[in-house]
Design a protein around this motif. Structure first.
Motif, PDB file in Angstrom:
ATOM      1  N   ALA A 227       0.838  -1.201   0.000  1.00 14.04           N
ATOM      2  CA  ALA A 227       0.000   0.000   0.000  1.00 14.04           C
ATOM      3  C   ALA A 227       0.871   1.248   0.000  1.00 14.04           C
ATOM      4  O   ALA A 227       1.987   1.244   0.540  1.00 14.04           O
ATOM      5  CB  ALA A 227      -0.924   0.006   1.213  1.00 14.04           C
ATOM      6  N   ALA A 299      -4.125  -7.975   1.488  1.00 10.45           N
ATOM      7  CA  ALA A 299      -4.806  -6.811   0.911  1.00 10.45           C
ATOM      8  C   ALA A 299      -6.077  -6.491   1.693  1.00 10.45           C
ATOM      9  O   ALA A 299      -6.399  -5.321   1.937  1.00 10.45           O
ATOM     10  CB  ALA A 299      -5.141  -7.072  -0.559  1.00 10.45           C
ATOM     11  N   GLN A 300      -6.778  -7.534   2.109  1.00  6.26           N
ATOM     12  CA  GLN A 300      -7.985  -7.329   2.904  1.00  6.26           C
ATOM     13  C   GLN A 300      -7.635  -6.782   4.280  1.00  6.26           C
ATOM     14  O   GLN A 300      -8.355  -5.919   4.822  1.00  6.26           O
ATOM     15  CB  GLN A 300      -8.733  -8.662   3.021  1.00  6.26           C
ATOM     16  CG  GLN A 300     -10.087  -8.582   3.680  1.00  6.26           C
ATOM     17  CD  GLN A 300     -10.825  -9.913   3.594  1.00  6.26           C
ATOM     18  OE1 GLN A 300     -10.939 -10.491   2.509  1.00  6.26           O
ATOM     19  NE2 GLN A 300     -11.291 -10.404   4.743  1.00  6.26           N
ATOM     20  N   GLU A 303      -6.798  -3.106   3.767  1.00  4.06           N
ATOM     21  CA  GLU A 303      -8.020  -2.348   3.472  1.00  4.06           C
ATOM     22  C   GLU A 303      -8.839  -2.143   4.742  1.00  4.06           C
ATOM     23  O   GLU A 303      -9.353  -1.043   5.008  1.00  4.06           O
ATOM     24  CB  GLU A 303      -8.836  -3.086   2.413  1.00  4.06           C
ATOM     25  CG  GLU A 303     -10.076  -2.337   1.963  1.00  4.06           C
ATOM     26  CD  GLU A 303     -10.814  -3.049   0.840  1.00  4.06           C
ATOM     27  OE1 GLU A 303     -11.868  -2.529   0.411  1.00  4.06           O
ATOM     28  OE2 GLU A 303     -10.342  -4.112   0.397  1.00  4.06           O
ATOM     29  N   ARG A 304      -8.952  -3.194   5.526  1.00  2.00           N
ATOM     30  CA  ARG A 304      -9.728  -3.120   6.764  1.00  2.00           C
ATOM     31  C   ARG A 304      -9.111  -2.154   7.768  1.00  2.00           C
ATOM     32  O   ARG A 304      -9.834  -1.418   8.469  1.00  2.00           O
ATOM     33  CB  ARG A 304      -9.830  -4.526   7.371  1.00  2.00           C
ATOM     34  CG  ARG A 304     -10.479  -4.596   8.734  1.00  2.00           C
ATOM     35  CD  ARG A 304     -10.773  -6.020   9.135  1.00  2.00           C
ATOM     36  NE  ARG A 304      -9.617  -6.888   9.104  1.00  2.00           N
ATOM     37  CZ  ARG A 304      -8.694  -6.959  10.070  1.00  2.00           C
ATOM     38  NH1 ARG A 304      -8.787  -6.171  11.136  1.00  2.00           N
ATOM     39  NH2 ARG A 304      -7.684  -7.799   9.972  1.00  2.00           N
ATOM     40  N   ALA A 307      -8.950   1.827   6.372  1.00  2.00           N
ATOM     41  CA  ALA A 307     -10.227   2.538   6.267  1.00  2.00           C
ATOM     42  C   ALA A 307     -10.495   3.447   7.462  1.00  2.00           C
ATOM     43  O   ALA A 307     -10.826   4.639   7.282  1.00  2.00           O
ATOM     44  CB  ALA A 307     -11.369   1.537   6.073  1.00  2.00           C
ATOM     45  N   VAL A 319      -3.724   3.839  -1.503  1.00  2.00           N
ATOM     46  CA  VAL A 319      -4.027   2.908  -2.572  1.00  2.00           C
ATOM     47  C   VAL A 319      -3.309   1.602  -2.278  1.00  2.00           C
ATOM     48  O   VAL A 319      -2.170   1.606  -1.811  1.00  2.00           O
ATOM     49  CB  VAL A 319      -3.603   3.478  -3.948  1.00  2.00           C
ATOM     50  CG1 VAL A 319      -2.100   3.738  -4.009  1.00  2.00           C
ATOM     51  CG2 VAL A 319      -4.003   2.522  -5.078  1.00  2.00           C
ATOM     52  N   ILE A 320      -3.966   0.500  -2.507  1.00  2.00           N
ATOM     53  CA  ILE A 320      -3.377  -0.826  -2.370  1.00  2.00           C
ATOM     54  C   ILE A 320      -3.093  -1.346  -3.768  1.00  2.00           C
ATOM     55  O   ILE A 320      -3.965  -1.307  -4.644  1.00  2.00           O
ATOM     56  CB  ILE A 320      -4.309  -1.775  -1.609  1.00  2.00           C
ATOM     57  CG1 ILE A 320      -4.557  -1.239  -0.189  1.00  2.00           C
ATOM     58  CG2 ILE A 320      -3.712  -3.179  -1.548  1.00  2.00           C
ATOM     59  CD1 ILE A 320      -5.602  -2.022   0.590  1.00  2.00           C
TER      60      ILE A 320
END
Length: 482
Positions: A227, A299-300, A303-304, A307, A319-320
């Motif tokens: 990221a 990636a999850q 993202e988690r 956020a 951005v990932i």
């Protein structure tokens, strides 16, 4: 070539053959200067053995003839640590022909590698066995394992795995008298006194010549995510790091750089592009991994966790990477920082460390202090936020003659920066070593107990000061045999 060197070369040829001695000036020239082009030396020959036994023969003969040797691997030193002295008094001892990976043992998570093995080649061999060697850096295509151990290299994964010292399980080395120390058995418990293996790690070739290493491997990555985050300040970056550390153990790398460093890469490194659409004062590059295919995808995870940081304005944008190609493009920016900084012109470059909690303040305050103290210069830093390592550069005023800058002004700037580092409880060398660049500063700033111990160790193991003289510890050299 002095008489002692001539006698040594004759003895080496008699013992090991002509192939070991390289005396063609054209073949020698590329190895006489450091990567940055700051230090230039002279030598009559390069000695290039292909085995530990041959190294031992050379070192023993050099001790007999009182000829200094400068061990050299990939010659990627940032502090002139592998450059021979300018007076031509030493010969280069090249370890590049010791380039065999002797063993990769995935069950034991160990590899036995010779000193001349290139880091990228070890990465490939470990991956072929379902493992990885968790140390990487921009010079992985040329840096050798012996040099990485001799300088206790760091890189971008220190956050999780530590420096090279943490990854070395055993050392084979030739001591200054030509005896071979064999510590490759990688014992988990060994209480036979001083730890010679780890004494040699970080010694910059001044106490012995590392010929092989047992290094630790870890399971191969099942998945990774990279990221890029834009944010307002180093303080925000540290707060984000602490949140990630509290929530997951997946983060291996957390690299911090200012907008101007990103701009330098985009300007000077072809085929690079900004990861984010907007402009941000600071950026971090984050890599998260898993070795378990059944675990939550990295990636999850990112993202988690990113956020809420975006929702709370701790981060401005993120951005990932959507593919491996994009992930590599992000890393190419980070790996090109030194090259792009060099393209900006002369600079006093400092590889320093401070306590992690103080790193944000240091990066801002030290830069402001340098700009105020030396009008016309410009200071900035980037680095490994998770371990407090700052690559802090002070660029020369525009149009200044490089010789004048490096000869007259940069030493004054460096002393000022190192005083700031010392006041912050830090170190003037985080991962590049002392070499010859920081020799005087180490003597100026290190405590008397540390310097006395360093000199005593060096004198005890290398009483004639024949291994890499003029690096790390300054001692008088014994005269050559008549």
């Amino acid at each position: 070539m002095n008489p002692a060197q001539s006698r040594l070369l004759h003895a080496v040829r008699a013992a090991l053959g002509d192939k070991v001695v390289i005396d063609d000036p054209a073949a020698i020239e590329p190895w006489l200067h450091d990567w940055r082009g700051r230090y230039h030396g002279r030598t009559a020959a390069i000695l290039a053995p292909d085995s530990t036994a041959a190294v031992a023969t050379i070192v023993r003969l050099a001790a007999e003839h009182r000829v200094p040797l400068v061990p050299q691997g990939g010659n990627t030193s940032m502090v002139g640590g592998a450059t021979p002295p300018a007076d031509g008094s030493a010969l280069i001892l090249s370890l590049r022909r010791l380039n065999h990976i002797r063993q990769v043992d995935p069950a034991a998570n160990l590899a036995i590698v010779e000193a001349g093995v290139i880091l990228a080649d070890l990465h490939d061999a470990a991956l072929a066995a379902g493992r990885r060697f968790p140390l990487t850096l921009g010079a992985r295509g040329s840096a050798t394992l012996g040099g990485l151990a001799s300088t206790n290299a760091g890189g971008t994964q220190v956050l999780r795995f530590g420096t090279m010292r943490s990854l070395v399980a055993g050392v084979e080395a030739v001591l200054p008298d030509g005896q071979i120390h064999d510590g490759l058995t990688a014992l988990k418990k060994d209480n036979r006194g001083y730890d010679l293996d780890h004494l040699l790690v970080g010694a910059e070739g001044t106490l012995g010549v590392i010929t092989a290493l047992a290094v630790r491997l870890v399971p191969a990555i099942a998945a990774r995510a990279v990221a890029w985050v834009g944010l307002a300040s180093p303080h925000a970056a540290l707060a984000l790091l602490r949140q990630l550390e509290a929530a997951t153990q997946a983060v291996e790398s957390f690299e911090l750089l200012p907008a101007e460093s990103l701009a330098a890469v985009l300007r000077h490194i072809p085929a690079t592009r900004a990861p984010l659409a907007g402009l941000h004062p600071w950026h971090v590059l984050i890599e998260a991994v898993t070795t378990d295919p059944a675990a939550e995808p990295p990636a999850q995870v990112l993202e988690r966790l990113l956020a809420p940081a975006l929702a709370a304005d701790l981060a401005a944008d993120a951005v990932i990477a959507a593919s491996e190609a994009q992930a590599e493009a992000f890393w190419r920016i980070r790996d090109s920082l030194s090259e792009s900084e060099r393209a900006l012109g002369p600079a006093a470059q400092h590889d320093i460390s401070v306590p992690v909690a103080r790193m944000p303040d240091f990066m801002l305050d030290a830069a402001a202090a340098c700009d105020a103290r030396f009008p016309g210069t410009h200071a900035s830093g980037f680095g490994h936020l998770g371990d407090g390592n700052v690559h802090f550069h002070v660029r020369a005023p525009a149009g200044m003659d490089p010789a004048h800058w490096y000869g007259d002004l940069a030493p004054v700037v460096t002393a000022f920066v190192h005083d700031l580092v010392t006041a912050a409880g830090g170190s003037i060398s985080a991962e590049h070593g002392i070499g010859q660049m920081k020799l005087a500063e180490l003597q100026r700033l290190a405590g008397p107990a540390r310097m006395a111990a360093l000199r005593a160790i060096k004198s005890g193991l290398d009483p004639h000061n024949l291994l890499n003289p003029g690096k790390l510890v300054a001692l008088a050299r014994a005269p050559a045999t008549p």
